[in-house]
Design a protein around this motif. Structure first.
Motif, PDB file in Angstrom:
ATOM      1  N   ILE A 245      10.888   3.115  -9.227  1.00 41.71           N
ATOM      2  CA  ILE A 245      10.688   2.477  -7.920  1.00 41.71           C
ATOM      3  C   ILE A 245       9.353   2.951  -7.346  1.00 41.71           C
ATOM      4  CG2 ILE A 245      11.622   2.239  -5.572  1.00 41.71           C
ATOM      5  CD1 ILE A 245      14.378   3.076  -6.855  1.00 41.71           C
ATOM      6  N   PHE A 246       8.659   2.074  -6.620  1.00 39.97           N
ATOM      7  CA  PHE A 246       7.419   2.474  -5.964  1.00 39.97           C
ATOM      8  C   PHE A 246       7.274   1.735  -4.634  1.00 39.97           C
ATOM      9  CE2 PHE A 246       6.395  -0.997  -8.892  1.00 39.97           C
ATOM     10  CZ  PHE A 246       5.722  -1.894  -8.080  1.00 39.97           C
ATOM     11  N   PRO A 247       6.507   2.306  -3.687  1.00 40.25           N
ATOM     12  CA  PRO A 247       6.279   1.636  -2.399  1.00 40.25           C
ATOM     13  C   PRO A 247       5.103   0.674  -2.491  1.00 40.25           C
ATOM     14  CG  PRO A 247       5.268   3.795  -2.355  1.00 40.25           C
ATOM     15  CD  PRO A 247       5.922   3.653  -3.711  1.00 40.25           C
ATOM     16  N   TRP A 248       5.204  -0.420  -1.756  1.00 41.86           N
ATOM     17  CA  TRP A 248       4.109  -1.402  -1.725  1.00 41.86           C
ATOM     18  C   TRP A 248       4.319  -2.285  -0.496  1.00 41.86           C
ATOM     19  CZ3 TRP A 248       3.694  -6.374  -5.074  1.00 41.86           C
ATOM     20  CH2 TRP A 248       2.420  -6.941  -4.936  1.00 41.86           C
ATOM     21  N   PHE A 249       3.419  -2.193   0.455  1.00 43.22           N
ATOM     22  CA  PHE A 249       3.550  -2.979   1.678  1.00 43.22           C
ATOM     23  C   PHE A 249       2.181  -3.125   2.328  1.00 43.22           C
ATOM     24  CE2 PHE A 249       4.033   1.461   2.590  1.00 43.22           C
ATOM     25  CZ  PHE A 249       3.414   1.686   3.806  1.00 43.22           C
ATOM     26  N   SER A 250       2.057  -4.143   3.149  1.00 37.30           N
ATOM     27  CA  SER A 250       0.798  -4.423   3.828  1.00 37.30           C
ATOM     28  C   SER A 250       0.868  -3.974   5.276  1.00 37.30           C
ATOM     29  CB  SER A 250       0.492  -5.924   3.771  1.00 37.30           C
ATOM     30  OG  SER A 250       0.389  -6.369   2.431  1.00 37.30           O
ATOM     31  N   GLU A 251      -0.280  -3.925   5.913  1.00 36.96           N
ATOM     32  CA  GLU A 251      -0.325  -3.518   7.312  1.00 36.96           C
ATOM     33  C   GLU A 251       0.518  -4.465   8.160  1.00 36.96           C
ATOM     34  OE1 GLU A 251      -3.652  -2.147  10.621  1.00 36.96           O
ATOM     35  OE2 GLU A 251      -4.271  -3.255   8.826  1.00 36.96           O
TER      36      GLU A 251
END
Length: 240
Positions: free
Chosen positions: A48-54
């Motif tokens: 699992i990894f984090p990935w998100f935009s502002e």
């Protein structure tokens, strides 16, 4: 269509089972929690990894297909050899981690925004300070012209992002990473999401179940701490 995601607790670093990840968007698993070192290590050890935009909530992913480089698949071709000679490049490990992640976060011509937000940068700098995240740097004299960073899970390196300021510097950083890793391990590198650039380099699209088995095999192994001390490294130019 509304998407319903499990919300992670601020006091519990566990994650939902991977089979609960959405198929659209592919791999979206959960939201919330934090970017503490403990939670990030828990995430990477479970694929699992984090990935998100502002402006988005903190999103966690485990895509159905992973981009993986098998051992001995990243090699120097004639073009890359010419680049090495033309630009007189040198390489290092962990000499400029903060500069590498800042360069990866910098706006690009076809990608004006970035997901490597200040909170992401600070979280991975903490991972680096605790010996879990590492960088490869490409130098032209004293100028940083390329590099990459990622998280080491046992003997599996999970690449996060790369950049180049001269042609092919990111490719050379990947080759340097695999060669450096293969001095003490088999040399598996996870690059998370398949894209045309990685496919051109020989990445394997690996189903999640196969990737999880690979991760389980290598996450309990280790590499010597001294191997990741800040130092200059050299490319083995005999492998073509």
């Amino acid at each position: 269509m509304a998407i319903y995601l499990p919300a992670l607790s601020a006091h519990d670093v566990s994650f939902p089972k991977l089979h609960r990840a959405l198929t659209e968007p592919d791999g979206l698993l959960a939201m919330g929690g934090d970017l503490s070192t403990e939670r990030l290590i828990s995430a990477y050890s479970q694929a699992i990894f984090p990935w998100f935009s502002e402006g988005d909530p903190l999103l966690w992913w485990s895509p159905s297909v992973r981009a993986v480089f098998a051992p001995n698949t990243l090699t120097l071709n004639r073009t890359l050899r010419k680049q090495l000679q033309r630009y007189n490049l040198t390489f290092s490990v962990n000499r400029a981690f903060s500069d590498v992640i800042a360069s990866c976060a910098a706006p690009r011509a076809k990608q004006p925004s970035t997901w490597i937000l200040p909170e992401i940068q600070q979280a991975y700098i903490q991972l680096h300070l605790q010996g879990h995240a590492h960088s490869i740097e490409v130098w032209q004299q004293d100028k940083l012209v390329g590099g990459l960073y990622g998280v080491l899970v046992g003997q599996l390196f999970c690449g996060e992002s790369m950049f180049n300021l001269i042609p092919n510097a990111a490719k050379l950083a990947l080759i340097a990473l695999q060669q450096h890793l293969q001095q003490v391990a088999d040399g598996w590198i996870d690059c998370q999401l398949v894209n045309p650039f990685l496919l051109q380099l020989g990445v394997i699209p690996m189903p999640r179940a196969d990737y999880v088995r690979l991760l389980q095999q290598y996450r309990q192994l280790s590499t010597p701490t001294a191997h990741w001390q800040a130092k200059t490294i050299w490319l083995d130019k005999s492998h073509a």
